[in-house]
Design a protein around this motif. Structure first.
Motif, PDB file in Angstrom:
ATOM      1  N   LEU A   1      25.018  -5.282  67.750  1.00 23.99           N
ATOM      2  CA  LEU A   1      24.562  -4.267  68.692  1.00 23.99           C
ATOM      3  C   LEU A   1      25.601  -4.242  69.800  1.00 23.99           C
ATOM      4  O   LEU A   1      25.925  -5.290  70.371  1.00 23.99           O
ATOM      5  N   VAL A   2      26.147  -3.066  70.105  1.00 22.96           N
ATOM      6  CA  VAL A   2      27.197  -2.955  71.119  1.00 22.96           C
ATOM      7  C   VAL A   2      26.701  -2.149  72.303  1.00 22.96           C
ATOM      8  O   VAL A   2      26.108  -1.081  72.137  1.00 22.96           O
ATOM      9  N   GLU A   3      26.953  -2.669  73.499  1.00 23.76           N
ATOM     10  CA  GLU A   3      26.584  -2.002  74.744  1.00 23.76           C
ATOM     11  C   GLU A   3      27.838  -1.476  75.429  1.00 23.76           C
ATOM     12  O   GLU A   3      28.836  -2.184  75.547  1.00 23.76           O
ATOM     13  N   ILE A   4      27.780  -0.219  75.877  1.00 20.27           N
ATOM     14  CA  ILE A   4      28.880   0.396  76.625  1.00 20.27           C
ATOM     15  C   ILE A   4      28.400   0.738  78.025  1.00 20.27           C
ATOM     16  O   ILE A   4      27.304   1.293  78.202  1.00 20.27           O
TER      17      ILE A   4
ATOM     18  N   ARG B   1      22.649   5.830  71.303  1.00 21.33           N
ATOM     19  CA  ARG B   1      21.601   6.238  72.236  1.00 21.33           C
ATOM     20  C   ARG B   1      21.900   5.712  73.642  1.00 21.33           C
ATOM     21  O   ARG B   1      22.443   4.610  73.807  1.00 21.33           O
ATOM     22  N   VAL B   2      21.517   6.502  74.660  1.00 22.64           N
ATOM     23  CA  VAL B   2      21.693   6.133  76.071  1.00 22.64           C
ATOM     24  C   VAL B   2      20.336   5.756  76.636  1.00 22.64           C
ATOM     25  O   VAL B   2      19.343   6.445  76.397  1.00 22.64           O
ATOM     26  N   ARG B   3      20.284   4.672  77.392  1.00 14.54           N
ATOM     27  CA  ARG B   3      18.991   4.245  77.929  1.00 14.54           C
ATOM     28  C   ARG B   3      18.535   5.176  79.053  1.00 14.54           C
ATOM     29  O   ARG B   3      19.346   5.937  79.615  1.00 14.54           O
ATOM     30  N   PRO B   4      17.259   5.142  79.434  1.00 10.22           N
ATOM     31  CA  PRO B   4      16.698   6.137  80.358  1.00 10.22           C
ATOM     32  C   PRO B   4      17.405   6.272  81.691  1.00 10.22           C
ATOM     33  O   PRO B   4      17.474   7.369  82.246  1.00 10.22           O
ATOM     34  N   ASP B   5      17.943   5.171  82.257  1.00  8.35           N
ATOM     35  CA  ASP B   5      18.586   5.280  83.567  1.00  8.35           C
ATOM     36  C   ASP B   5      20.020   5.787  83.474  1.00  8.35           C
ATOM     37  O   ASP B   5      20.679   6.001  84.500  1.00  8.35           O
ATOM     38  N   GLY B   6      20.521   5.994  82.260  1.00 10.07           N
ATOM     39  CA  GLY B   6      21.856   6.537  82.070  1.00 10.07           C
ATOM     40  C   GLY B   6      22.989   5.571  82.348  1.00 10.07           C
ATOM     41  O   GLY B   6      24.156   5.980  82.342  1.00 10.07           O
ATOM     42  N   MET B   7      22.694   4.304  82.538  1.00  8.32           N
ATOM     43  CA  MET B   7      23.737   3.338  82.902  1.00  8.32           C
ATOM     44  C   MET B   7      24.425   2.709  81.692  1.00  8.32           C
ATOM     45  O   MET B   7      25.581   2.284  81.792  1.00  8.32           O
ATOM     46  N   LYS B   8      23.726   2.622  80.558  1.00 13.40           N
ATOM     47  CA  LYS B   8      24.282   1.960  79.383  1.00 13.40           C
ATOM     48  C   LYS B   8      24.032   2.798  78.136  1.00 13.40           C
ATOM     49  O   LYS B   8      23.036   3.517  78.041  1.00 13.40           O
ATOM     50  N   GLN B   9      24.954   2.678  77.182  1.00  9.76           N
ATOM     51  CA  GLN B   9      24.789   3.284  75.855  1.00  9.76           C
ATOM     52  C   GLN B   9      24.811   2.170  74.819  1.00  9.76           C
ATOM     53  O   GLN B   9      25.504   1.157  74.985  1.00  9.76           O
ATOM     54  N   TYR B  10      24.038   2.366  73.752  1.00  5.20           N
ATOM     55  CA  TYR B  10      23.960   1.364  72.690  1.00  5.20           C
ATOM     56  C   TYR B  10      24.226   2.006  71.339  1.00  5.20           C
ATOM     57  O   TYR B  10      23.868   3.160  71.089  1.00  5.20           O
TER      58      TYR B  10
END
Length: 377
Positions: free
Chosen positions: A186-189, A168-177
């Motif tokens: 839990l991995v952040e991209i 899933r991508v967070r609302p601001d589009g800056m990070k994916q999890y």
């Protein structure tokens, strides 16, 4: 909510047969798409409050005539123009298919990795990140495929962990999890660099930031999280927290991604699987695959509001309507019994309708509220 979906839901009037009619005088129709993994079918389903739920259309997918391809994950583009489907099984690799929403015609497809599953799409619709779950491969670190959607071109694979899922991508589009089911991470991209920017361990009693950059080994022991989903917060918690479903530890973790710590825990019951946060950010809905139920939480108070029994076992996917009024839940069912789609009223906490679909109903996403883009067909 995308601009198109917001316009569709919030419009004050619609034109029907040349006559302007107030929307408030009509019953809105909510539409979702559902993938039926063991039938190689995608169902387009319409629900109208007070009138019921119908399967408007079934779209056949797959390319292997002698075997089941496995229609697994499904995501609708933020503008509602397209929907994407991961074909999981492949020979040996899986595929991503792109369809025009409404006509439901195939636009393009591209090859991904081993058993591509769930997807996250950036708010501008330009990039799609699919978790290559590698269900049938060796227990080795897998990756996330990044696809440039206008050209349906896989531009890179980002190696993450053992069995990534719940992209899933967070609302601001800056990070994916994404959640690492067998690495307890839990991995952040970072969407700007398409590199892993952070890791957070979710093994019970050992939660915390992972600083060694390790992709993780298979989690063992009496207590593991075995995370199956990562769902970014919305509303007042947008771009700060991520909810992680601990399938084997019977809880959902709220992870603060600024401090990298567990800020809250939500006990769930058996096998929480998929998660959905309503657009306003005030409700969290969790499918309980081991209890044939859905749990609904108030994110302001942190309390469970109630639990709703679903129509069939193995409750799988969940998506909420843009107004936060209804949750749509896919249920896989067992054996030769077909799956179902349930409609749950999130205010009354009741099952209001159900409809039978294909076999092993799973991946699901919301498409539109009346009027449908391009018209219902």
């Amino acid at each position: 909510m995308s601009q198109l979906r917001r316009a569709l839901f919030g419009a004050s009037i619609v034109a029907l047969a040349g006559t302007v009619v107030p929307v408030s005088a009509q019953s809105p129709t909510y539409r979702v798409y559902v993938a039926n993994e063991s039938s190689d079918l995608v169902s387009r389903v319409a629900f109208t409050p007070g009138e019921g739920t119908v399967v408007e259309k079934e779209i056949a997918v797959g390319i292997m005539p002698g075997d089941n391809d496995g229609a697994h994950g499904l995501s609708v583009s933020p503008d509602g123009r397209y929907w994407y489907l991961t074909i999981a099984h492949g020979t040996p690799y899986g595929y991503l298919w792109k369809f025009d929403a409404g006509p439901d015609t195939l636009v393009a497809r591209t090859r991904l990795g081993l058993f591509p599953a769930t997807m996250g799409i950036t708010p501008d619709g330009q990039f799609l990140l699919a978790a290559n779950f590698n269900l049938h491969g060796d227990m080795v670190p897998s990756n996330i495929s990044v696809v440039y959607t206008p050209d349906m071109l896989e531009i890179t694979k980002i190696r993450t962990c053992l069995m990534p899922h719940g992209s899933r991508v967070r609302p601001d589009g800056m990070k994916q999890y994404s959640a690492c089911m067998h690495s307890d991470q839990l991995v952040e991209i970072d969407i700007g660099t398409f590199e892993v920017s952070a890791r957070f361990g979710v093994m019970p009693g050992h939660e915390g930031a992972v600083h060694d950059g390790g992709e993780g080994h298979a989690a063992t022991g009496d207590r593991v999280c075995s995370p199956t989903w990562a769902e970014p917060g919305t509303g007042s918690r947008a771009n700060r927290v991520v909810y992680v479903a601990c399938n084997k530890n019977r809880e959902v973790l709220e992870v603060d991604t600024e401090r990298w710590e567990v800020s809250r825990r939500f006990p769930t019951g058996m096998a929480p699987y998929n998660l959905e946060v309503t657009e306003s950010g005030d409700r969290l809905v969790a499918t309980l695959k081991g209890e044939q139920a859905v749990a609904v939480f108030d994110l302001e108070s942190g309390t469970e509001l109630g639990r709703v029994r679903t129509s069939r076992p193995l409750s799988h996917g969940v998506v909420a309507s843009p107004d936060g009024r209804y949750a749509f839940v896919s249920n896989e069912s067992v054996g030769s019994v077909v799956g179902t789609l349930d409609v749950i009223d999130l205010e009354a906490l009741t099952l209001v309708d159900t409809v039978e679909l294909g076999h092993q109903s799973g991946g699901i996403d919301f498409w539109s509220v009346t009027p449908a883009p391009g018209g219902a067909r």
